[in-house]
Enzyme design. Structure first.
Site, PDB file in Angstrom:
ATOM      1  CG  HIS A  80      -0.403   0.271   2.517  1.00 53.16           C
ATOM      2  ND1 HIS A  80      -0.109  -0.738   3.413  1.00 53.16           N
ATOM      3  CD2 HIS A  80      -0.055   1.428   3.133  1.00 53.16           C
ATOM      4  CE1 HIS A  80       0.379  -0.204   4.524  1.00 53.16           C
ATOM      5  NE2 HIS A  80       0.426   1.101   4.377  1.00 53.16           N
ATOM      6  CG  ASP A 110      -0.124  -4.084   2.852  1.00 51.40           C
ATOM      7  OD1 ASP A 110       0.086  -3.450   1.804  1.00 51.40           O
ATOM      8  OD2 ASP A 110      -0.236  -3.542   3.961  1.00 51.40           O
ATOM      9  N   GLY A 184       3.430   6.547   8.068  1.00 58.27           N
ATOM     10  CA  GLY A 184       4.814   6.707   7.604  1.00 58.27           C
ATOM     11  C   GLY A 184       5.710   5.582   8.082  1.00 58.27           C
ATOM     12  CB  SER A 186       3.129   1.733   6.213  1.00 62.16           C
ATOM     13  OG  SER A 186       1.961   1.845   6.973  1.00 62.16           O
TER      14      SER A 186
END
Length: 340
Positions: A80, A110, A184, A186
Protein backbone atom coordinates in the site's frame (compact mmCIF):
# COMPACT_ATOMS: atom_id res chain seq x y z
CA UNK A 1 28.84 -7.97 43.62
CA UNK A 2 28.87 -7.35 47.39
CA UNK A 3 29.88 -10.30 49.56
CA UNK A 4 28.71 -10.76 53.11
CA UNK A 5 30.83 -12.88 55.47
CA UNK A 6 28.95 -15.23 57.81
CA UNK A 7 30.63 -16.71 60.88
CA UNK A 8 29.21 -19.73 62.68
CA UNK A 9 30.17 -20.09 66.32
CA UNK A 10 28.96 -19.82 69.87
CA UNK A 11 29.94 -19.96 73.50
CA UNK A 12 32.91 -22.25 73.99
CA UNK A 13 33.34 -22.73 70.28
CA UNK A 14 35.97 -21.37 68.00
CA UNK A 15 34.65 -19.30 65.13
CA UNK A 16 34.14 -21.39 62.09
CA UNK A 17 35.72 -20.56 58.78
CA UNK A 18 33.94 -17.73 57.04
CA UNK A 19 31.28 -18.64 54.50
CA UNK A 20 30.62 -16.27 51.69
CA UNK A 21 27.14 -15.60 50.40
CA UNK A 22 26.12 -13.08 47.74
CA UNK A 23 23.76 -10.34 48.79
CA UNK A 24 20.78 -10.92 46.53
CA UNK A 25 19.91 -7.29 46.05
CA UNK A 26 18.10 -6.61 42.77
CA UNK A 27 19.85 -4.35 40.32
CA UNK A 28 18.89 -0.73 40.84
CA UNK A 29 16.73 1.13 38.34
CA UNK A 30 19.69 2.88 36.73
CA UNK A 31 21.38 -0.42 35.94
CA UNK A 32 18.20 -1.86 34.46
CA UNK A 33 17.63 1.24 32.39
CA UNK A 34 21.21 1.23 31.18
CA UNK A 35 20.96 -2.38 30.00
CA UNK A 36 17.66 -1.73 28.23
CA UNK A 37 18.94 1.51 26.73
CA UNK A 38 22.12 -0.15 25.52
CA UNK A 39 20.08 -2.86 23.79
CA UNK A 40 17.81 -0.39 22.01
CA UNK A 41 20.66 1.94 21.05
CA UNK A 42 22.77 -0.94 19.75
CA UNK A 43 19.95 -2.28 17.62
CA UNK A 44 19.08 1.18 16.29
CA UNK A 45 22.69 1.71 15.24
CA UNK A 46 22.91 -1.74 13.67
CA UNK A 47 19.75 -1.61 11.57
CA UNK A 48 19.31 2.12 11.01
CA UNK A 49 21.77 2.20 8.09
CA UNK A 50 19.49 -0.17 6.15
CA UNK A 51 16.17 1.64 6.76
CA UNK A 52 14.97 4.04 4.06
CA UNK A 53 12.32 6.71 3.73
CA UNK A 54 10.14 6.17 0.66
CA UNK A 55 8.41 9.01 -1.19
CA UNK A 56 5.94 8.14 -3.94
CA UNK A 57 3.96 10.22 -6.41
CA UNK A 58 0.57 9.08 -7.62
CA UNK A 59 -1.32 12.26 -8.27
CA UNK A 60 -0.14 13.58 -4.92
CA UNK A 61 2.87 12.79 -2.77
CA UNK A 62 2.72 10.08 -0.15
CA UNK A 63 5.31 8.16 1.78
CA UNK A 64 6.33 5.29 3.98
CA UNK A 65 9.33 3.28 5.05
CA UNK A 66 11.29 0.28 3.81
CA UNK A 67 14.43 -1.70 4.55
CA UNK A 68 17.26 -2.96 2.37
CA UNK A 69 17.56 -6.77 2.32
CA UNK A 70 20.41 -7.23 -0.18
CA UNK A 71 23.55 -5.23 -1.03
CA UNK A 72 22.38 -4.87 -4.65
CA UNK A 73 19.55 -2.57 -3.60
CA UNK A 74 16.44 -4.71 -3.06
CA UNK A 75 14.10 -3.03 -0.57
CA UNK A 76 11.08 -4.59 1.16
CA UNK A 77 8.08 -2.39 1.96
CA UNK A 78 4.29 -2.53 2.06
CA UNK A 79 2.26 -2.84 -1.11
CA UNK A 80 0.00 0.00 0.00
CA UNK A 81 3.04 2.30 0.20
CA UNK A 82 4.10 1.90 -3.45
CA UNK A 83 1.04 0.43 -5.21
CA UNK A 84 0.18 2.44 -8.35
CA UNK A 85 3.12 4.82 -7.90
CA UNK A 86 4.15 6.96 -10.88
CA UNK A 87 7.51 7.73 -9.29
CA UNK A 88 9.39 6.29 -6.30
CA UNK A 89 12.33 7.91 -4.51
CA UNK A 90 14.17 6.61 -1.46
CA UNK A 91 16.16 8.61 1.05
CA UNK A 92 18.97 6.56 2.57
CA UNK A 93 20.17 6.86 6.14
CA UNK A 94 23.21 8.89 5.03
CA UNK A 95 20.98 11.47 3.32
CA UNK A 96 21.40 10.31 -0.27
CA UNK A 97 18.24 10.46 -2.38
CA UNK A 98 17.95 7.85 -5.12
CA UNK A 99 15.20 6.88 -7.55
CA UNK A 100 13.80 3.38 -7.15
CA UNK A 101 11.73 1.12 -9.39
CA UNK A 102 9.05 -1.37 -8.55
CA UNK A 103 10.20 -5.00 -8.81
CA UNK A 104 7.11 -6.79 -7.55
CA UNK A 105 3.89 -5.96 -5.76
CA UNK A 106 1.58 -8.34 -3.91
CA UNK A 107 -1.53 -6.59 -2.55
CA UNK A 108 -2.74 -9.94 -1.23
CA UNK A 109 -0.05 -9.95 1.46
CA UNK A 110 0.44 -6.14 1.48
CA UNK A 111 4.10 -6.61 0.56
CA UNK A 112 6.22 -5.20 -2.24
CA UNK A 113 9.85 -5.09 -3.36
CA UNK A 114 11.47 -2.05 -4.94
CA UNK A 115 15.07 -1.57 -6.03
CA UNK A 116 17.57 1.28 -6.03
CA UNK A 117 20.88 1.38 -7.90
CA UNK A 118 22.64 3.45 -5.23
CA UNK A 119 26.08 2.00 -4.32
CA UNK A 120 27.54 1.04 -0.94
CA UNK A 121 24.38 -0.12 0.74
CA UNK A 122 23.94 -1.68 4.16
CA UNK A 123 21.32 -4.39 4.59
CA UNK A 124 19.61 -6.36 7.34
CA UNK A 125 18.57 -9.99 7.58
CA UNK A 126 15.28 -11.69 8.37
CA UNK A 127 14.85 -13.53 11.65
CA UNK A 128 12.63 -16.55 12.27
CA UNK A 129 9.18 -15.37 13.33
CA UNK A 130 8.29 -18.90 14.46
CA UNK A 131 10.58 -18.41 17.45
CA UNK A 132 8.86 -15.26 18.69
CA UNK A 133 7.50 -15.16 22.24
CA UNK A 134 4.93 -12.80 23.67
CA UNK A 135 6.71 -10.25 25.83
CA UNK A 136 10.02 -10.11 24.00
CA UNK A 137 11.47 -6.76 22.93
CA UNK A 138 10.25 -5.37 19.60
CA UNK A 139 11.91 -2.32 18.05
CA UNK A 140 10.51 -0.35 15.12
CA UNK A 141 12.56 1.93 12.87
CA UNK A 142 10.97 4.08 10.20
CA UNK A 143 9.80 7.50 9.06
CA UNK A 144 6.54 8.41 10.81
CA UNK A 145 5.15 11.61 9.29
CA UNK A 146 8.40 11.84 7.32
CA UNK A 147 10.66 12.03 10.40
CA UNK A 148 13.43 9.71 9.22
CA UNK A 149 15.29 7.21 11.42
CA UNK A 150 12.71 7.35 14.19
CA UNK A 151 13.13 4.53 16.71
CA UNK A 152 10.39 3.25 19.00
CA UNK A 153 10.42 0.20 21.24
CA UNK A 154 7.95 -2.04 23.00
CA UNK A 155 7.19 -5.72 23.19
CA UNK A 156 5.51 -8.41 21.13
CA UNK A 157 1.98 -8.08 22.54
CA UNK A 158 0.37 -11.07 20.81
CA UNK A 159 0.95 -13.57 18.01
CA UNK A 160 -1.29 -15.26 15.47
CA UNK A 161 -3.54 -12.27 14.73
CA UNK A 162 -5.35 -11.96 11.39
CA UNK A 163 -6.19 -8.87 9.34
CA UNK A 164 -7.43 -8.12 5.84
CA UNK A 165 -5.22 -6.54 3.21
CA UNK A 166 -6.54 -3.76 1.00
CA UNK A 167 -7.27 -6.40 -1.64
CA UNK A 168 -9.66 -8.05 0.83
CA UNK A 169 -7.56 -11.18 1.40
CA UNK A 170 -7.08 -12.27 4.99
CA UNK A 171 -3.45 -12.10 6.12
CA UNK A 172 -2.71 -14.61 8.86
CA UNK A 173 0.03 -14.87 11.47
CA UNK A 174 0.13 -11.13 12.13
CA UNK A 175 2.28 -9.85 15.02
CA UNK A 176 0.72 -7.39 17.45
CA UNK A 177 3.09 -4.95 19.16
CA UNK A 178 2.86 -1.91 21.38
CA UNK A 179 5.92 -0.27 19.80
CA UNK A 180 4.53 3.14 18.84
CA UNK A 181 3.75 3.33 15.11
CA UNK A 182 2.31 6.22 13.12
CA UNK A 183 1.51 6.97 9.47
CA UNK A 184 4.81 6.71 7.60
CA UNK A 185 6.04 3.70 9.60
CA UNK A 186 4.33 1.39 7.09
CA UNK A 187 6.86 -0.88 5.39
CA UNK A 188 9.57 -0.35 7.98
CA UNK A 189 11.14 -3.18 9.96
CA UNK A 190 10.13 -4.52 13.34
CA UNK A 191 13.29 -6.07 14.77
CA UNK A 192 14.37 -8.14 17.76
CA UNK A 193 17.17 -7.45 20.21
CA UNK A 194 19.68 -9.02 17.79
CA UNK A 195 18.74 -6.61 15.02
CA UNK A 196 16.97 -9.26 12.93
CA UNK A 197 13.74 -8.40 11.13
CA UNK A 198 10.81 -10.16 12.81
CA UNK A 199 8.05 -8.26 11.02
CA UNK A 200 7.09 -5.59 8.50
CA UNK A 201 5.12 -2.80 10.15
CA UNK A 202 1.84 -2.43 8.34
CA UNK A 203 -1.15 -1.12 10.33
CA UNK A 204 -2.39 0.64 13.43
CA UNK A 205 -5.80 1.05 15.02
CA UNK A 206 -6.35 4.80 14.88
CA UNK A 207 -8.63 5.03 17.92
CA UNK A 208 -6.42 2.84 20.13
CA UNK A 209 -3.13 3.32 21.90
CA UNK A 210 -0.39 0.72 21.67
CA UNK A 211 -2.16 -1.65 19.26
CA UNK A 212 -0.06 -1.97 16.12
CA UNK A 213 0.47 -4.78 13.64
CA UNK A 214 3.30 -6.25 11.56
CA UNK A 215 3.45 -8.96 8.92
CA UNK A 216 5.55 -11.87 10.23
CA UNK A 217 9.09 -12.06 8.87
CA UNK A 218 8.75 -15.63 7.60
CA UNK A 219 5.82 -14.55 5.43
CA UNK A 220 7.67 -11.42 4.27
CA UNK A 221 10.85 -13.31 3.40
CA UNK A 222 8.91 -15.89 1.38
CA UNK A 223 6.88 -13.30 -0.54
CA UNK A 224 9.93 -11.10 -1.17
CA UNK A 225 11.86 -14.04 -2.63
CA UNK A 226 8.96 -14.84 -4.98
CA UNK A 227 8.66 -11.21 -6.08
CA UNK A 228 12.39 -10.87 -6.78
CA UNK A 229 12.37 -14.11 -8.79
CA UNK A 230 9.07 -13.89 -10.69
CA UNK A 231 8.01 -10.21 -10.31
CA UNK A 232 4.51 -11.26 -9.23
CA UNK A 233 2.91 -14.18 -7.44
CA UNK A 234 0.57 -16.89 -8.62
CA UNK A 235 -0.73 -18.71 -5.62
CA UNK A 236 -3.44 -21.19 -4.88
CA UNK A 237 -6.17 -20.65 -2.32
CA UNK A 238 -8.39 -22.92 -0.23
CA UNK A 239 -10.46 -20.33 1.61
CA UNK A 240 -9.73 -20.84 5.30
CA UNK A 241 -9.05 -18.31 8.02
CA UNK A 242 -6.90 -19.73 10.77
CA UNK A 243 -4.06 -19.48 13.20
CA UNK A 244 -1.40 -21.76 14.62
CA UNK A 245 -2.72 -23.70 17.62
CA UNK A 246 -1.39 -26.45 19.91
CA UNK A 247 -2.69 -30.03 19.76
CA UNK A 248 -3.36 -31.77 23.06
CA UNK A 249 -0.33 -33.99 23.78
CA UNK A 250 -2.49 -37.07 24.39
CA UNK A 251 -4.25 -36.67 21.03
CA UNK A 252 -0.99 -35.93 19.25
CA UNK A 253 0.59 -39.11 20.67
CA UNK A 254 -2.44 -41.25 19.80
CA UNK A 255 -2.51 -40.11 16.15
CA UNK A 256 1.28 -39.63 15.90
CA UNK A 257 0.97 -35.96 15.02
CA UNK A 258 3.19 -32.94 15.53
CA UNK A 259 2.38 -30.80 18.55
CA UNK A 260 0.57 -28.04 16.64
CA UNK A 261 -1.54 -27.42 13.56
CA UNK A 262 -3.75 -24.73 11.99
CA UNK A 263 -6.99 -24.04 13.83
CA UNK A 264 -9.67 -23.15 11.25
CA UNK A 265 -11.45 -20.05 12.55
CA UNK A 266 -13.52 -19.35 9.44
CA UNK A 267 -14.30 -20.70 5.97
CA UNK A 268 -15.16 -18.58 2.93
CA UNK A 269 -18.56 -19.57 1.48
CA UNK A 270 -18.20 -21.54 -1.75
CA UNK A 271 -14.44 -21.90 -1.28
CA UNK A 272 -12.47 -25.12 -1.88
CA UNK A 273 -12.44 -25.71 1.89
CA UNK A 274 -16.22 -25.32 2.05
CA UNK A 275 -16.70 -27.74 -0.86
CA UNK A 276 -14.36 -30.20 0.87
CA UNK A 277 -16.64 -30.04 3.93
CA UNK A 278 -14.03 -28.63 6.28
CA UNK A 279 -15.54 -27.03 9.38
CA UNK A 280 -14.73 -24.22 11.74
CA UNK A 281 -12.94 -25.70 14.72
CA UNK A 282 -11.11 -28.32 12.66
CA UNK A 283 -7.33 -28.37 13.05
CA UNK A 284 -5.56 -28.80 9.72
CA UNK A 285 -2.50 -31.00 10.32
CA UNK A 286 -1.37 -32.17 6.86
CA UNK A 287 -1.54 -31.18 3.18
CA UNK A 288 -0.82 -33.88 0.56
CA UNK A 289 0.28 -36.17 3.36
CA UNK A 290 2.95 -33.77 4.62
CA UNK A 291 2.60 -32.21 8.08
CA UNK A 292 1.76 -28.52 8.28
CA UNK A 293 2.16 -26.94 11.68
CA UNK A 294 1.77 -23.25 10.83
CA UNK A 295 0.17 -20.82 8.41
CA UNK A 296 3.62 -20.13 6.92
CA UNK A 297 4.09 -23.81 6.04
CA UNK A 298 0.67 -24.01 4.40
CA UNK A 299 1.31 -20.87 2.35
CA UNK A 300 4.59 -22.33 1.14
CA UNK A 301 2.69 -25.35 -0.18
CA UNK A 302 -0.12 -23.38 -1.82
CA UNK A 303 1.87 -22.38 -4.89
CA UNK A 304 0.94 -22.18 -8.56
CA UNK A 305 1.37 -25.89 -9.29
CA UNK A 306 -1.43 -26.75 -6.84
CA UNK A 307 -4.06 -24.76 -8.75
CA UNK A 308 -6.87 -27.07 -9.86
CA UNK A 309 -5.13 -30.19 -8.55
CA UNK A 310 -7.19 -32.36 -6.18
CA UNK A 311 -5.17 -32.97 -3.05
CA UNK A 312 -5.81 -34.62 0.33
CA UNK A 313 -5.82 -32.55 3.49
CA UNK A 314 -5.88 -34.08 6.97
CA UNK A 315 -7.89 -32.42 9.71
CA UNK A 316 -8.38 -33.20 13.37
CA UNK A 317 -12.07 -32.87 14.26
CA UNK A 318 -12.25 -33.03 18.04
CA UNK A 319 -10.43 -36.35 18.56
CA UNK A 320 -11.09 -37.89 15.12
CA UNK A 321 -8.60 -37.72 12.27
CA UNK A 322 -10.23 -37.16 8.85
CA UNK A 323 -8.92 -36.99 5.30
CA UNK A 324 -10.72 -34.59 2.96
CA UNK A 325 -10.26 -33.97 -0.76
CA UNK A 326 -9.66 -30.37 -1.75
CA UNK A 327 -9.04 -28.65 -5.10
CA UNK A 328 -7.24 -25.31 -4.58
CA UNK A 329 -8.08 -22.40 -6.88
CA UNK A 330 -5.95 -19.55 -8.12
CA UNK A 331 -6.18 -16.37 -6.12
CA UNK A 332 -6.59 -13.15 -8.10
CA UNK A 333 -3.14 -11.64 -8.51
CA UNK A 334 -2.08 -8.72 -10.66
CA UNK A 335 1.32 -8.41 -12.24
CA UNK A 336 3.41 -5.27 -11.58
CA UNK A 337 2.63 -4.13 -15.12
CA UNK A 338 -1.10 -3.82 -14.36
CA UNK A 339 -1.33 -1.94 -11.09
CA UNK A 340 -4.28 0.39 -11.68
Amino acid sequence: MKIRKIYQGGRGMEPAAPVTEPLLHPANDDELLDAYSQTIAGVAEKVGHAVVNIRVRRGQEAGGSGFIVAPDGYIVTNSHVVHGAERIDVTLADGRVSPARLIGDDPESDLAVIRTDAPNLSFIRFGDSRKLRVGQIAIAVGSPFGFQQTVTAGVVSALGRSMRSQSGRLIDNIIQTDAALNPGNSGGPLVNSRGEVIGVNTAIIQSAQGICFAIASNTAELVAAWLIKDLFIRRSWIGIMGQTAPIHPRIARFHRLQNQGILILGIEPGSPAALAQAREGDVLVAFQGEPVSSIDELQRRLVAREIGVESPITVLRRTELLELKIRPRETPSRSPHHLN
